[in-house]
Design an enzyme around this catalytic site. Structure first.
Site, mmCIF file in Angstrom:
data_model
loop_
_atom_site.group_PDB
_atom_site.id
_atom_site.type_symbol
_atom_site.label_atom_id
_atom_site.label_comp_id
_atom_site.label_asym_id
_atom_site.label_seq_id
_atom_site.Cartn_x
_atom_site.Cartn_y
_atom_site.Cartn_z
ATOM 1 C CB ALA A 77 -81.220 7.466 -27.946
ATOM 2 C CB SER A 78 -76.781 6.255 -24.173
ATOM 3 O OG SER A 78 -76.492 5.052 -25.441
ATOM 4 C CE LYS A 79 -70.833 6.290 -26.003
ATOM 5 N NZ LYS A 79 -70.481 6.410 -24.941
ATOM 6 C CB SER A 83 -69.743 7.175 -30.289
ATOM 7 O OG SER A 83 -69.910 6.435 -31.504
ATOM 8 C CE1 TYR A 100 -72.018 3.013 -27.244
ATOM 9 C CE2 TYR A 100 -72.110 3.869 -29.872
ATOM 10 C CZ TYR A 100 -71.140 3.675 -28.684
ATOM 11 O OH TYR A 100 -69.907 3.824 -28.964
HETATM 12 P P1 NDP Z 1 -64.319 -2.131 -24.684
HETATM 13 O O1 NDP Z 1 -65.550 -2.838 -25.150
HETATM 14 O O2 NDP Z 1 -63.427 -3.144 -25.101
HETATM 15 O O3 NDP Z 1 -64.886 -1.101 -22.981
HETATM 16 C C1 NDP Z 1 -65.611 -1.051 -22.420
HETATM 17 C C2 NDP Z 1 -65.419 -0.505 -20.787
HETATM 18 O O4 NDP Z 1 -67.052 -0.244 -20.101
HETATM 19 C C3 NDP Z 1 -64.546 -1.474 -20.171
HETATM 20 O O5 NDP Z 1 -63.596 -1.245 -19.403
HETATM 21 C C4 NDP Z 1 -65.589 -2.293 -19.422
HETATM 22 O O6 NDP Z 1 -65.626 -3.109 -18.014
HETATM 23 C C5 NDP Z 1 -67.068 -1.048 -19.084
HETATM 24 N N1 NDP Z 1 -68.008 -0.872 -18.634
HETATM 25 C C6 NDP Z 1 -69.101 -1.512 -19.522
HETATM 26 N N2 NDP Z 1 -70.036 -2.054 -18.865
HETATM 27 C C7 NDP Z 1 -69.883 -0.932 -17.537
HETATM 28 C C8 NDP Z 1 -70.730 -0.786 -16.580
HETATM 29 N N3 NDP Z 1 -71.974 -0.884 -16.322
HETATM 30 N N4 NDP Z 1 -70.340 -0.122 -14.960
HETATM 31 C C9 NDP Z 1 -69.068 -0.143 -15.493
HETATM 32 N N5 NDP Z 1 -67.364 -0.323 -16.254
HETATM 33 C C10 NDP Z 1 -68.713 -0.945 -17.674
HETATM 34 O O7 NDP Z 1 -65.548 -0.911 -25.604
HETATM 35 P P2 NDP Z 1 -64.353 0.631 -25.822
HETATM 36 O O8 NDP Z 1 -62.718 0.678 -25.354
HETATM 37 O O9 NDP Z 1 -63.935 0.931 -27.113
HETATM 38 O O10 NDP Z 1 -64.876 1.803 -25.145
HETATM 39 C C11 NDP Z 1 -65.008 2.693 -24.211
HETATM 40 C C12 NDP Z 1 -66.059 4.164 -24.812
HETATM 41 O O11 NDP Z 1 -65.463 4.528 -26.037
HETATM 42 C C13 NDP Z 1 -67.535 3.517 -24.677
HETATM 43 O O12 NDP Z 1 -68.097 4.526 -23.799
HETATM 44 C C14 NDP Z 1 -67.753 3.566 -26.459
HETATM 45 O O13 NDP Z 1 -69.118 3.825 -26.682
HETATM 46 C C15 NDP Z 1 -67.072 4.955 -27.386
HETATM 47 N N6 NDP Z 1 -66.577 4.164 -28.451
HETATM 48 C C16 NDP Z 1 -65.695 3.274 -28.751
HETATM 49 C C17 NDP Z 1 -65.622 3.378 -30.182
HETATM 50 C C18 NDP Z 1 -65.104 2.013 -30.498
HETATM 51 O O14 NDP Z 1 -65.356 1.869 -31.764
HETATM 52 N N7 NDP Z 1 -64.585 0.912 -30.308
HETATM 53 C C19 NDP Z 1 -66.293 4.200 -31.259
HETATM 54 C C20 NDP Z 1 -66.533 5.120 -30.561
HETATM 55 C C21 NDP Z 1 -66.973 5.797 -29.164
HETATM 56 P P3 NDP Z 1 -66.596 -4.079 -17.483
HETATM 57 O O15 NDP Z 1 -66.878 -5.294 -18.375
HETATM 58 O O16 NDP Z 1 -64.951 -4.776 -16.277
HETATM 59 O O17 NDP Z 1 -67.485 -3.020 -16.362
#
Ligand code: NDP
Length: 271
Positions: A156-158, A141, A154
């Site tokens: 820190a994790s990234k 991110s 968040y």
């Molecule tokens: P969403 O919330 O739409 O998607 C997140 C996905 O992660 C879902 O499919 C969810 O599926 C899955 N997930 C969450 N926890 C778990 C878990 N414990 N085990 C397995 N799967 C998990 O968010 P985004 O599509 O936006 O996020 C995708 C990535 O992009 C993330 O890493 C986010 O940090 C990063 N990102 C997003 C930004 C944004 O503004 N949207 C900006 C920068 C980075 P389920 O709940 O079915 O498990």
């Protein structure tokens, strides 16, 4: 790699947002996609839709915080398609709370999903990626380039994910594998709705105008280009590029910009 056609691609967090968009787009480009997330019904539905359009897809229900479940996801890819060319560690969770107010369990949860989730999947996928001389992609991110206020856990994790993946890249320097860190900016998705607040409950709403953000499909497209060009770092838009550039020369200016932008959010947890 000129195209994703025929490539076996494992995508975590494929039930929603950026992960779902990557699964659909890469399958349409001829890749064999393997979807992982906890929402099995959603994965089933996306997989069926991909297959109904002639694409190749499989899925495994996985909580990425559980190493054994990550092993099962990797095994699904190998038993269904015979190997792995690309692993995309995309599953992620966000937060919104000032550090002095946040329950520490929120920060632990974010590390578990965003950092350990990536580590767990890499652990079991690495032998296959070495065999194919393929790619590992971490969806980080802009918050992984510079600290984002209200998102201590968040950011820190990234940052942790970046440190881990950079080290993996160097350890495998002579083995021909590609490691890319992708840094989307604000992207319309479910991430702000599921973000954790100070007590660990879900935010349930977005404090930002989602219609003004980049789409998940656009992010998927840029990540695809990054994989094909075997980039180290994939920046998406002006926010990411400006953060990356100005941080090198005037980091305190970036501090002020981040403070200014984030403190303007409605109900910002810091003022
Ligand atoms: P969403 O919330 O739409 O998607 C997140 C996905 O992660 C879902 O499919 C969810 O599926 C899955 N997930 C969450 N926890 C778990 C878990 N414990 N085990 C397995 N799967 C998990 O968010 P985004 O599509 O936006 O996020 C995708 C990535 O992009 C993330 O890493 C986010 O940090 C990063 N990102 C997003 C930004 C944004 O503004 N949207 C900006 C920068 C980075 P389920 O709940 O079915 O498990």
């Amino acid at each position: 790699m000129k195209t994703l056609k025929g490539k076996i691609i494992v995508i975590t967090g494929a039930s929603s947002g950026i992960g779902e968009a990557m699964a659909r787009e890469y399958a349409a480009a001829g890749a064999k996609v393997v979807l992982g997330a906890r929402s099995v019904e959603k994965l089933q539905q996306i997989t069926a839709e991909i297959q109904s359009k002639g694409g190749q897809a499989a899925f495994a229900g996985v909580d990425v915080t559980c190493p054994e479940e990550c092993r099962r996801l990797i095994d699904t890819a190998v038993s269904t398609f015979g190997g792995i060319d690309v692993l995309i560690c995309n599953a992620g969770l966000s937060m919104r709370a000032a550090f002095e107010e946040v329950d520490l369990k929120v920060l632990h949860k974010l590390m578990d999903v965003n950092f350990w989730g990536a580590v767990n999947c890499c652990k079991y996928a690495l032998p296959y990626i070495r065999e194919s001389k393929g790619s590992i992609v971490g969806i980080s991110s802009v918050a992984g380039l510079h600290g984002l206020p209200g998102r201590t856990g968040y950011s820190a994790s990234k940052y942790a994910m970046t440190g881990f993946l950079e080290t993996l890249r160097i350890e495998n320097l002579k083995r021909g594998i590609h490691v890319m860190i992708a840094c989307p900016g604000f992207t319309a998705s479910n991430v702000r709705f599921s973000a954790l607040t100070a007590d660990g409950s879900q935010q349930g709403e977005t404090p930002r105008d989602e219609s003004k953000m980049m789409t998940a499909e656009e992010v998927a497209h840029r990540v695809e280009r990054g994989i094909l060009k075997r980039k180290r770092l994939c920046l998406m838009e002006i926010e990411g590029r400006a953060t990356y550039f100005f941080k090198k020369f005037c980091p305190s200016f970036v501090d002020k910009m981040f403070y200014f932008v984030m403190s303007k959010e409605p109900d910002s947890p810091f003022k």
